[in-house]
Motif scaffolding. Structure first.
Motif, PDB file in Angstrom:
ATOM      1  N   SER A  98      19.511   1.596  13.342  1.00  0.00           N
ATOM      2  CA  SER A  98      19.432   0.366  14.142  1.00  0.00           C
ATOM      3  C   SER A  98      19.218  -0.875  13.285  1.00  0.00           C
ATOM      4  O   SER A  98      19.192  -1.988  13.806  1.00  0.00           O
ATOM      5  CB  SER A  98      18.307   0.483  15.174  1.00  0.00           C
ATOM      6  N   GLY A  99      19.032  -0.688  11.983  1.00  0.00           N
ATOM      7  CA  GLY A  99      18.846  -1.828  11.086  1.00  0.00           C
ATOM      8  C   GLY A  99      17.414  -2.287  10.924  1.00  0.00           C
ATOM      9  O   GLY A  99      17.147  -3.279  10.242  1.00  0.00           O
ATOM     10  N   ARG A 100      16.472  -1.584  11.516  1.00  0.00           N
ATOM     11  CA  ARG A 100      15.060  -1.971  11.368  1.00  0.00           C
ATOM     12  C   ARG A 100      14.547  -1.653   9.973  1.00  0.00           C
ATOM     13  O   ARG A 100      13.633  -2.314   9.488  1.00  0.00           O
ATOM     14  CB  ARG A 100      14.203  -1.254  12.413  1.00  0.00           C
ATOM     15  N   ILE A 101      15.108  -0.622   9.354  1.00  0.00           N
ATOM     16  CA  ILE A 101      14.745  -0.247   7.990  1.00  0.00           C
ATOM     17  C   ILE A 101      16.007  -0.317   7.143  1.00  0.00           C
ATOM     18  O   ILE A 101      17.050   0.207   7.529  1.00  0.00           O
ATOM     19  CB  ILE A 101      14.158   1.178   7.935  1.00  0.00           C
ATOM     20  N   GLY A 102      15.889  -0.975   6.005  1.00  0.00           N
ATOM     21  CA  GLY A 102      17.005  -1.045   5.065  1.00  0.00           C
ATOM     22  C   GLY A 102      16.798  -0.051   3.934  1.00  0.00           C
ATOM     23  O   GLY A 102      15.673   0.128   3.460  1.00  0.00           O
ATOM     24  N   LEU A 103      17.860   0.613   3.532  1.00  0.00           N
ATOM     25  CA  LEU A 103      17.822   1.555   2.415  1.00  0.00           C
ATOM     26  C   LEU A 103      19.052   1.310   1.560  1.00  0.00           C
ATOM     27  O   LEU A 103      20.171   1.365   2.060  1.00  0.00           O
ATOM     28  CB  LEU A 103      17.809   3.002   2.917  1.00  0.00           C
ATOM     29  N   GLU A 104      18.819   1.004   0.296  1.00  0.00           N
ATOM     30  CA  GLU A 104      19.905   0.828  -0.654  1.00  0.00           C
ATOM     31  C   GLU A 104      19.639   1.742  -1.837  1.00  0.00           C
ATOM     32  O   GLU A 104      18.528   1.784  -2.352  1.00  0.00           O
ATOM     33  CB  GLU A 104      19.978  -0.614  -1.149  1.00  0.00           C
ATOM     34  N   ALA A 105      20.662   2.444  -2.246  1.00  0.00           N
ATOM     35  CA  ALA A 105      20.563   3.347  -3.386  1.00  0.00           C
ATOM     36  C   ALA A 105      21.971   3.706  -3.823  1.00  0.00           C
ATOM     37  O   ALA A 105      22.939   3.457  -3.091  1.00  0.00           O
ATOM     38  CB  ALA A 105      19.770   4.603  -3.017  1.00  0.00           C
ATOM     39  N   GLY A 106      22.075   4.321  -4.979  1.00  0.00           N
ATOM     40  CA  GLY A 106      23.362   4.807  -5.434  1.00  0.00           C
ATOM     41  C   GLY A 106      23.856   5.929  -4.542  1.00  0.00           C
ATOM     42  O   GLY A 106      23.081   6.579  -3.826  1.00  0.00           O
ATOM     43  N   PHE A 107      25.153   6.166  -4.596  1.00  0.00           N
ATOM     44  CA  PHE A 107      25.770   7.164  -3.721  1.00  0.00           C
ATOM     45  C   PHE A 107      25.131   8.539  -3.880  1.00  0.00           C
ATOM     46  O   PHE A 107      24.813   9.205  -2.897  1.00  0.00           O
ATOM     47  CB  PHE A 107      27.281   7.224  -3.983  1.00  0.00           C
ATOM     48  N   ARG A 108      24.920   8.979  -5.108  1.00  0.00           N
ATOM     49  CA  ARG A 108      24.309  10.309  -5.327  1.00  0.00           C
ATOM     50  C   ARG A 108      22.907  10.385  -4.754  1.00  0.00           C
ATOM     51  O   ARG A 108      22.518  11.396  -4.175  1.00  0.00           O
ATOM     52  CB  ARG A 108      24.275  10.647  -6.810  1.00  0.00           C
ATOM     53  N   ASP A 109      22.136   9.321  -4.936  1.00  0.00           N
ATOM     54  CA  ASP A 109      20.781   9.315  -4.386  1.00  0.00           C
ATOM     55  C   ASP A 109      20.810   9.338  -2.865  1.00  0.00           C
ATOM     56  O   ASP A 109      20.006  10.030  -2.236  1.00  0.00           O
ATOM     57  CB  ASP A 109      20.002   8.104  -4.882  1.00  0.00           C
ATOM     58  N   LEU A 110      21.726   8.598  -2.259  1.00  0.00           N
ATOM     59  CA  LEU A 110      21.852   8.639  -0.800  1.00  0.00           C
ATOM     60  C   LEU A 110      22.187  10.029  -0.302  1.00  0.00           C
ATOM     61  O   LEU A 110      21.655  10.480   0.709  1.00  0.00           O
ATOM     62  CB  LEU A 110      22.914   7.632  -0.324  1.00  0.00           C
ATOM     63  N   LEU A 111      23.052  10.729  -1.020  1.00  0.00           N
ATOM     64  CA  LEU A 111      23.375  12.107  -0.640  1.00  0.00           C
ATOM     65  C   LEU A 111      22.149  13.007  -0.721  1.00  0.00           C
ATOM     66  O   LEU A 111      21.928  13.834   0.164  1.00  0.00           O
ATOM     67  CB  LEU A 111      24.490  12.668  -1.530  1.00  0.00           C
ATOM     68  N   ARG A 112      21.353  12.835  -1.755  1.00  0.00           N
ATOM     69  CA  ARG A 112      20.139  13.662  -1.874  1.00  0.00           C
ATOM     70  C   ARG A 112      19.113  13.293  -0.824  1.00  0.00           C
ATOM     71  O   ARG A 112      18.375  14.159  -0.331  1.00  0.00           O
ATOM     72  CB  ARG A 112      19.536  13.514  -3.270  1.00  0.00           C
ATOM     73  N   LEU A 113      19.026  12.026  -0.487  1.00  0.00           N
ATOM     74  CA  LEU A 113      18.027  11.566   0.481  1.00  0.00           C
ATOM     75  C   LEU A 113      18.444  11.825   1.928  1.00  0.00           C
ATOM     76  O   LEU A 113      17.646  11.646   2.828  1.00  0.00           O
ATOM     77  CB  LEU A 113      17.755  10.074   0.280  1.00  0.00           C
ATOM     78  N   ARG A 114      19.682  12.263   2.154  1.00  0.00           N
ATOM     79  CA  ARG A 114      20.180  12.437   3.525  1.00  0.00           C
ATOM     80  C   ARG A 114      19.343  13.423   4.334  1.00  0.00           C
ATOM     81  O   ARG A 114      19.258  13.306   5.558  1.00  0.00           O
ATOM     82  CB  ARG A 114      21.643  12.856   3.513  1.00  0.00           C
ATOM     83  N   SER A 115      18.695  14.373   3.678  1.00  0.00           N
ATOM     84  CA  SER A 115      17.879  15.334   4.448  1.00  0.00           C
ATOM     85  C   SER A 115      16.650  14.666   5.062  1.00  0.00           C
ATOM     86  O   SER A 115      16.055  15.209   5.972  1.00  0.00           O
ATOM     87  CB  SER A 115      17.465  16.511   3.560  1.00  0.00           C
ATOM     88  N   LEU A 116      16.289  13.487   4.567  1.00  0.00           N
ATOM     89  CA  LEU A 116      15.187  12.763   5.173  1.00  0.00           C
ATOM     90  C   LEU A 116      15.615  12.111   6.490  1.00  0.00           C
ATOM     91  O   LEU A 116      14.785  11.751   7.302  1.00  0.00           O
ATOM     92  CB  LEU A 116      14.672  11.670   4.224  1.00  0.00           C
ATOM     93  N   LEU A 117      16.910  11.962   6.659  1.00  0.00           N
ATOM     94  CA  LEU A 117      17.426  11.341   7.877  1.00  0.00           C
ATOM     95  C   LEU A 117      17.526  12.376   8.964  1.00  0.00           C
ATOM     96  O   LEU A 117      17.466  12.177  10.089  1.00  0.00           O
ATOM     97  CB  LEU A 117      18.807  10.720   7.613  1.00  0.00           C
TER      98      LEU A 117
END
Length: 117
Positions: A98-117
């Motif tokens: 919804s845009g209430r929290i912003g997250l910026e990271a490199g593509f690989r880091d986003l892939l690793r962090l996806r389990s937090l979503l």
């Protein structure tokens, strides 16, 4: 509105929660990356490191606004949203979508962090 001290405490609690997690979450945060968390309503940024499954907060920036140096993982949110997320009252995925929290990271880091979503 949350205070700087409450936000710092929430980041410490988030670090404890991450350190105590297991499975996919533990694997997602087993990174060694610089980290910043910009508290938008206070216009202050906490900087630190995600290391060994913990968030190590070095300090709040002495300068208002986003951090001067660009961290590898960058979060931005209001102080109240940080407190609600750590208390389990706000789901990260919903707030991010919804845009209430912003997250910026490199593509690989986003892939690793996806389990937090």
């Amino acid at each position: 509105m949350a205070t700087i001290e409450e936000c710092r405490g929430a980041l410490d609690k988030l670090s404890d929660n991450l350190a105590g997690s297991d499975g996919d979450v533990r694997g997602a945060v087993a990174l060694d990356r610089s980290l910043s968390c910009h508290i938008t309503d206070l216009d202050q940024t906490f900087t630190g490191r995600l290391d060994g499954g913990r968030i190590r907060v070095d300090a709040a920036s002495p300068h208002p606004g986003p951090p001067r140096a660009k961290a590898e993982i960058r979060l931005s949110m209001s102080g109240d949203d940080l407190l609600a997320m750590v208390a389990g009252e706000l789901r990260f995925a919903k707030a991010w979508a919804s845009g209430r929290i912003g997250l910026e990271a490199g593509f690989r880091d986003l892939l690793r962090l996806r389990s937090l979503l």
